[in-house]
Motif scaffolding. Structure first.
Motif, PDB file in Angstrom:
ATOM      1  N   ALA A   1       0.818  -1.222   0.000  1.00 18.94           N
ATOM      2  CA  ALA A   1       0.000   0.000   0.000  1.00 18.94           C
ATOM      3  C   ALA A   1       0.850   1.270   0.000  1.00 18.94           C
ATOM      4  O   ALA A   1       0.324   2.371  -0.188  1.00 18.94           O
ATOM      5  N   SER A   2       2.147   1.114   0.193  1.00 22.70           N
ATOM      6  CA  SER A   2       3.020   2.270   0.313  1.00 22.70           C
ATOM      7  C   SER A   2       3.299   2.901  -1.047  1.00 22.70           C
ATOM      8  O   SER A   2       3.364   2.220  -2.075  1.00 22.70           O
ATOM      9  N   ASP A   3       3.498   4.211  -1.042  1.00 22.88           N
ATOM     10  CA  ASP A   3       3.916   4.866  -2.286  1.00 22.88           C
ATOM     11  C   ASP A   3       5.438   4.750  -2.403  1.00 22.88           C
ATOM     12  O   ASP A   3       6.095   4.102  -1.588  1.00 22.88           O
ATOM     13  N   SER A   4       5.997   5.393  -3.429  1.00 23.37           N
ATOM     14  CA  SER A   4       7.432   5.262  -3.678  1.00 23.37           C
ATOM     15  C   SER A   4       8.219   6.491  -3.265  1.00 23.37           C
ATOM     16  O   SER A   4       9.343   6.710  -3.724  1.00 23.37           O
ATOM     17  N   GLY A   5       7.637   7.307  -2.401  1.00 18.48           N
ATOM     18  CA  GLY A   5       8.312   8.524  -1.943  1.00 18.48           C
ATOM     19  C   GLY A   5       9.558   8.219  -1.143  1.00 18.48           C
ATOM     20  O   GLY A   5       9.738   7.098  -0.649  1.00 18.48           O
ATOM     21  N   PRO A   6      10.411   9.198  -0.968  1.00 21.23           N
ATOM     22  CA  PRO A   6      11.698   8.969  -0.290  1.00 21.23           C
ATOM     23  C   PRO A   6      11.562   8.544   1.173  1.00 21.23           C
ATOM     24  O   PRO A   6      12.455   7.884   1.707  1.00 21.23           O
ATOM     25  N   ASP A   7      10.457   8.922   1.807  1.00 23.10           N
ATOM     26  CA  ASP A   7      10.267   8.538   3.215  1.00 23.10           C
ATOM     27  C   ASP A   7       9.204   7.459   3.401  1.00 23.10           C
ATOM     28  O   ASP A   7       8.771   7.199   4.523  1.00 23.10           O
ATOM     29  N   SER A   8       8.773   6.860   2.319  1.00 26.73           N
ATOM     30  CA  SER A   8       7.695   5.856   2.400  1.00 26.73           C
ATOM     31  C   SER A   8       8.198   4.555   3.018  1.00 26.73           C
ATOM     32  O   SER A   8       9.405   4.290   3.075  1.00 26.73           O
ATOM     33  N   PHE A   9       7.245   3.759   3.454  1.00 25.40           N
ATOM     34  CA  PHE A   9       7.583   2.456   4.048  1.00 25.40           C
ATOM     35  C   PHE A   9       8.326   1.587   3.046  1.00 25.40           C
ATOM     36  O   PHE A   9       9.317   0.921   3.381  1.00 25.40           O
ATOM     37  N   ALA A  10       7.842   1.558   1.801  1.00 27.70           N
ATOM     38  CA  ALA A  10       8.471   0.706   0.789  1.00 27.70           C
ATOM     39  C   ALA A  10       9.919   1.116   0.551  1.00 27.70           C
ATOM     40  O   ALA A  10      10.815   0.267   0.432  1.00 27.70           O
ATOM     41  N   THR A  11      10.167   2.412   0.479  1.00 32.27           N
ATOM     42  CA  THR A  11      11.536   2.890   0.260  1.00 32.27           C
ATOM     43  C   THR A  11      12.426   2.530   1.442  1.00 32.27           C
ATOM     44  O   THR A  11      13.564   2.051   1.281  1.00 32.27           O
ATOM     45  N   ARG A  12      11.925   2.744   2.647  1.00 33.76           N
ATOM     46  CA  ARG A  12      12.704   2.403   3.840  1.00 33.76           C
ATOM     47  C   ARG A  12      12.970   0.896   3.932  1.00 33.76           C
ATOM     48  O   ARG A  12      14.045   0.464   4.368  1.00 33.76           O
ATOM     49  N   ALA A  13      11.978   0.092   3.491  1.00 40.41           N
ATOM     50  CA  ALA A  13      12.154  -1.365   3.508  1.00 40.41           C
ATOM     51  C   ALA A  13      13.257  -1.789   2.545  1.00 40.41           C
ATOM     52  O   ALA A  13      14.078  -2.666   2.864  1.00 40.41           O
ATOM     53  N   ARG A  14      13.289  -1.169   1.372  1.00 43.27           N
ATOM     54  CA  ARG A  14      14.330  -1.506   0.393  1.00 43.27           C
ATOM     55  C   ARG A  14      15.712  -1.094   0.913  1.00 43.27           C
ATOM     56  O   ARG A  14      16.699  -1.825   0.740  1.00 43.27           O
ATOM     57  N   LEU A  15      15.784   0.074   1.523  1.00 47.47           N
ATOM     58  CA  LEU A  15      17.054   0.517   2.090  1.00 47.47           C
ATOM     59  C   LEU A  15      17.483  -0.385   3.243  1.00 47.47           C
ATOM     60  O   LEU A  15      18.678  -0.593   3.482  1.00 47.47           O
ATOM     61  N   ARG A  16      16.488  -0.923   3.949  1.00 45.55           N
ATOM     62  CA  ARG A  16      16.793  -1.810   5.067  1.00 45.55           C
ATOM     63  C   ARG A  16      17.435  -3.109   4.572  1.00 45.55           C
ATOM     64  O   ARG A  16      18.270  -3.707   5.261  1.00 45.55           O
ATOM     65  N   VAL A  17      17.081  -3.558   3.380  1.00 42.72           N
ATOM     66  CA  VAL A  17      17.719  -4.743   2.789  1.00 42.72           C
ATOM     67  C   VAL A  17      19.205  -4.482   2.590  1.00 42.72           C
ATOM     68  O   VAL A  17      20.057  -5.321   2.928  1.00 42.72           O
ATOM     69  N   VAL A  18      19.509  -3.314   2.035  1.00 36.51           N
ATOM     70  CA  VAL A  18      20.912  -2.940   1.830  1.00 36.51           C
ATOM     71  C   VAL A  18      21.633  -2.880   3.173  1.00 36.51           C
ATOM     72  O   VAL A  18      22.775  -3.360   3.320  1.00 36.51           O
TER      73      VAL A  18
END
Length: 596
Positions: free
Chosen positions: A196-213
C-alpha cells in the motif's frame, strides 16, 4: 536374515554383477518362505526358470538353518527353517534386542523441515519434517553418525520489509507477539503495508528496500532486529516440533544466512573455473544433462542480473560446507518433489566444481503432496494452506473424543496424555505409511481408526501386550513381581514398560508362534532396508504385520492360562514383540501409550 545368503548364492551361481538382485522373498503356503528370484533371472542368464532355481539352491549355504529345500512350480524355491535355529536366533535377539551397529558406518547429513522465519508452518511442512525425523532416527539406530540440518529461510529481500515493520510497531506491541502466536499474520501485515506504500523517499516501501541494503551490509542495528525476528520464530518452530515430537533443536539450525558471507567468493570460483558465465545479465552454470524445451542447455542462475543471490547459490554453498566442514559421506535432502530438477542441477554443478566428490552420495528424498478429499492440495476453507498447529490440535481433539468415549475409566490426566499420543501418532503414521514420494489424502477418520494399517492399530497392539504383562505380574504374586518407579509390574518375562528379560527361554512350537518368531527375526533387516532405500513406509508395514501376527498368536495360543513353562515362554515372546513395537514406533517418532 535370509537375503544376504540368497544374494551370495545368486552371485556364486551367475556372477558378481547379479549380487544385488532382489531375492523376491514371499510367504509360502507349503513352507516358511518362498524365493521367486529365479523367474526374473531366467531370461538374463539364458536358462529355464527351474534350472536357474536349481543353480541358486546348489549355491545356497543353509547348514543348520533349514530342514527342507524344494523347487516347485515354474521355479519357486521353498525353504522350511529348522525350529532349533529359529529359537536360537530369537532368544539371542531377546537377550540383546538392540543389536550392534551396521558396518561400515557413515556420516550422514540430513536436510529437513526448513520453515521460513516470520511465516506459519503449514501442512506442506508436515511431511518433510516427519519423514526427515524418522530417517535420522533409523540411521542413528543403525549406528551411523547423523547430522541434522534445518535449513531455515532467514535471509533475503523480504527481511527489509519485516524489519522495518518491527521497528514501526515496537517490540512490546501486541503485533510483535504475532511472530510466536501467528507468524503469517505478522508477515501479511508487513506485506500489506509494503504493497500500500507509495514510492516517496520517506515511504515504508523505500525504507524497507534501504533496510535490505543495511542488512546485507551488516549494519549492527539492523542485524540486531533481524536476530530478534529469528529468535521469536524459533520459539514458534520449537512449539511445533514439541507438539510433533520431532528431535530438531536450535543447534540444528543452519539457515540461509550462515552461507551469505561465502556466496560472492563461490560465484567467483565458478567463473574462474569456467563453469559459470553471464547469460542475459545473470551469472549461470549450465550443468551437463539438463536442457530446456527448446533443446538448449538449461541455466542454473547463481547470481541474478541485479547482483542478488538465489536458492541455487545458497544450495551450492551448503553442499560445499557439508562435504568440506561436516565431512559428510552421505547427504540427504528431504524436500518437496517439485524441487527435484533444481536439486539435481545443483548437485551436478557441485560435482563439476569438485565440491561433491564421487565418494559422497547426495540424494533428494522427494516428498509428495498432502491432498484434501477433492484430490487437490489440502487447503483451508478460505483457500489458504492449512496451518500445521491447527491441524495437530484438531487431531488431538478428535482422539480425545474417542478416548473419552471408549475409556471413561481412565483418569483425566491419563486420557489427556493418551489422546495426544494417539492423535499425533495417527497423523505421523498416516504420513509415514505411504511412499514419501507419493501423494495421499488427509482423512482423520481413516487415520484414527483402530483397524487397518494405522498408528492407533499398532499402538493398541502394544498397549494390549502391556496389559497382558501387567496381569501376568498380578497373577504371579509378590515373589515374581518387582516394583518399578513407574508402578509397572515386572515378571520373569517382562520388565516395566515391556522390556525383554533373559530369564525365560522362548520355545517356538505352534504355527502362530512360528510365524510371529520369523517376523521378529526380520526386524533388523527391515531397518537396514529403510536406511538403504530411505523408505520409512517399510518400517510401518513391518509393524503393522507384526501387530497382525501378534493378534493371531494371542487368539490361537493361550498365554496367561497356559501351563507354567509354556506361559513363561509365551510371556517372553509377548515381551519381545512389545519391545519391537515400541522401538519401531519410536523410530517413526511415535509414542506408545500405556493404555488404550
Amino acid at each position: 536374515m535370509v537375503v544376504p545368503r540368497v544374494q551370495a548364492a545368486i552371485a556364486q551361481a551367475f556372477g558378481e554383477e547379479f549380487r544385488t538382485t532382489d531375492p523376491v522373498i514371499r510367504p509360502s503356503q507349503f513352507a516358511d518362505i518362498q524365493i521367486n528370484a529365479a523367474m526374473a533371472l531366467a531370461k538374463k542368464v539364458g536358462l529355464p526358470p527351474r534350472d536357474a532355481a536349481a543353480r541358486i539352491v546348489a549355491a545356497l549355504e543353509l547348514d543348520g538353518m533349514c530342514t527342507g529345500t524344494e523347487i516347485s512350480g515354474p521355479g519357486f524355491i521353498n525353504l522350511t527353517f529348522d525350529g532349533t535355529w529359529i529359537e536360537e536366533l530369537l532368544n539371542a535377539q531377546a537377550s540383546q534386542p538392540q543389536g550392534g551397529p551396521e558396518t561400515p558406518t557413515r556420516r550422514v547429513v540430513v536436510d529437513y523441515s526448513s520453515p521460513n522465519v516470520a511465516k506459519e508452518m503449514h501442512v506442506g511442512h508436515l511431511r518433510t519434517t516427519v519423514v526427515g525425523d524418522s530417517l535420522v532416527r533409523v540411521l542413528e539406530a543403525l549406528g551411523h553418525t547423523v547430522i541434522r540440518q534445518n535449513h531455515i529461510g532467514d535471509w533475503g529481500t523480504p527481511f527489509g520489509m519485516l524489519i522495518e515493520h518491527w521497528l514501526e510497531i515496537g517490540e512490546d506491541s501486541p503485533e510483535a507477539a504475532l511472530l510466536v502466536e501467528d507468524p503469517s499474520a505478522f508477515y501479511q501485515a508487513a506485506r500489506a503495508k509494503f504493497d500500500a506504500s507509495d514510492s516517496g523517499p520517506d515511504s515504508f516501501a523505500t525504507r524497507a528496500r534501504l533496510r535490505v541494503v543495511s542488512l546485507q551490509s551488516a549494519h549492527e542495528e539492523t542485524l540486531e532486529v533481524w536476530r530478534r525476528l529469528v529468535d521469536h520464530s524459533k520459539v514458534y518452530f520449537n512449539a511445533i516440533y514439541a507438539t510433533l515430537g520431532v528431535s530438531l533443536q536450535d543447534d540444528h539450525i543452519a539457515g540461509e544466512s550462515s552461507y551469505d558471507p561465502h556466496l560472492a567468493q563461490l560465484c567467483q570460483e565458478l567463473e574462474e573455473r569456467g563453469l559459470a558465465r553471464v547469460s542475459e545479465g545473470a551469472l549461470c552454470t549450465f550443468p551437463a544433462g539438463f536442457t530446456g524445451r527448446d533443446g538448449e542447455p538449461l541455466p542454473l542462475i547463481i547470481r541474478k542480473s541485479d547482483g542478488g543471490y538465489g536458492y541455487a547459490t545458497t544450495d551450492l554453498a551448503t553442499i560445499r560446507y557439508r562435504v568440506q566442514e561436516l565431512h559428510a559421506d552421505r547427504i540427504l535432502y528431504v524436500v518437496g518433489a517439485p524441487q527435484n530438477v533444481h536439486l539435481r542441477m545443483v548437485m551436478e554443478t557441485a560435482r563439476e566444481a569438485g565440491w561433491l566428490p564421487a565418494a559422497v552420495e547426495a540424494t533428494h528424498v522427494q516428498i509428495g503432496n498432502v491432498l484434501g478429499e477433492d484430490g487437490k492440495i489440502l487447503k483451508s476453507r478460505s483457500g489458504t494452506p492449512v496451518k500445521l498447529m491447527a491441524l495437530l490440535e484438531e487431531a488431538v481433539d478428535r482422539a480425545r473424543a474417542v478416548v473419552d468415549a471408549s475409556r471413561p475409566d481412565l483418569s483425566e490426566e491419563v486420557r489427556a496424555v493418551t489422546a495426544r499420543q494417539v492423535g499425533i501418532g495417527a497423523v505421523k503414521y498416516a504420513d509415514l505409511s505411504v511412499g514419501h514420494d507419493t501423494e495421499y489424502v488427509f482423512d482423520f477418520d481413516r487415520m484414527l481408526a483402530l483397524t487397518g494399517n494405522t498408528g492407533p492399530y499398532v499402538q493398541y497392539a502394544a498397549a494390549r501386550i502391556r496389559s497382558i504383562l501387567r496381569k501376568a505380574g498380578e497373577v504371579a504374586g509378590g515373589d515374581a513381581v518387582g516394583a518399578q518407579a513407574g508402578g509397572e509390574p515386572t515378571t520373569a518375562a517382562g520388565q516395566a514398560g515391556g522390556e525383554p528379560a533373559t530369564a525365560a527361554t522362548i520355545a517356538v512350537v505352534e504355527p502362530a508362534e512360528r510365524a510371529l518368531a520369523l517376523h521378529l527375526l526380520e526386524y533388523r533387516p527391515t531397518l537396514r532396508r529403510v536406511g538403504e532405500l530411505l523408505e520409512p513406509h517399510r518400517l510401518c508395514a513391518y509393524l503393522f504385520e507384526l501387530s497382525q501376527l501378534f493378534t493371531s498368536f494371542y487368539d490361537q495360543c493361550p498365554v496367561l492360562k497356559a501351563d507354567e513353562s509354556v506361559r513363561e515362554s509365551r510371556l517372553a515372546l509377548c515381551s519381545l514383540v512389545l519391545h519391537r513395537l515400541s522401538e519401531g514406533l519410536e523410530l517413526l517418532g511415535i509414542e506408545t501409550p500405556e493404555s488404550m
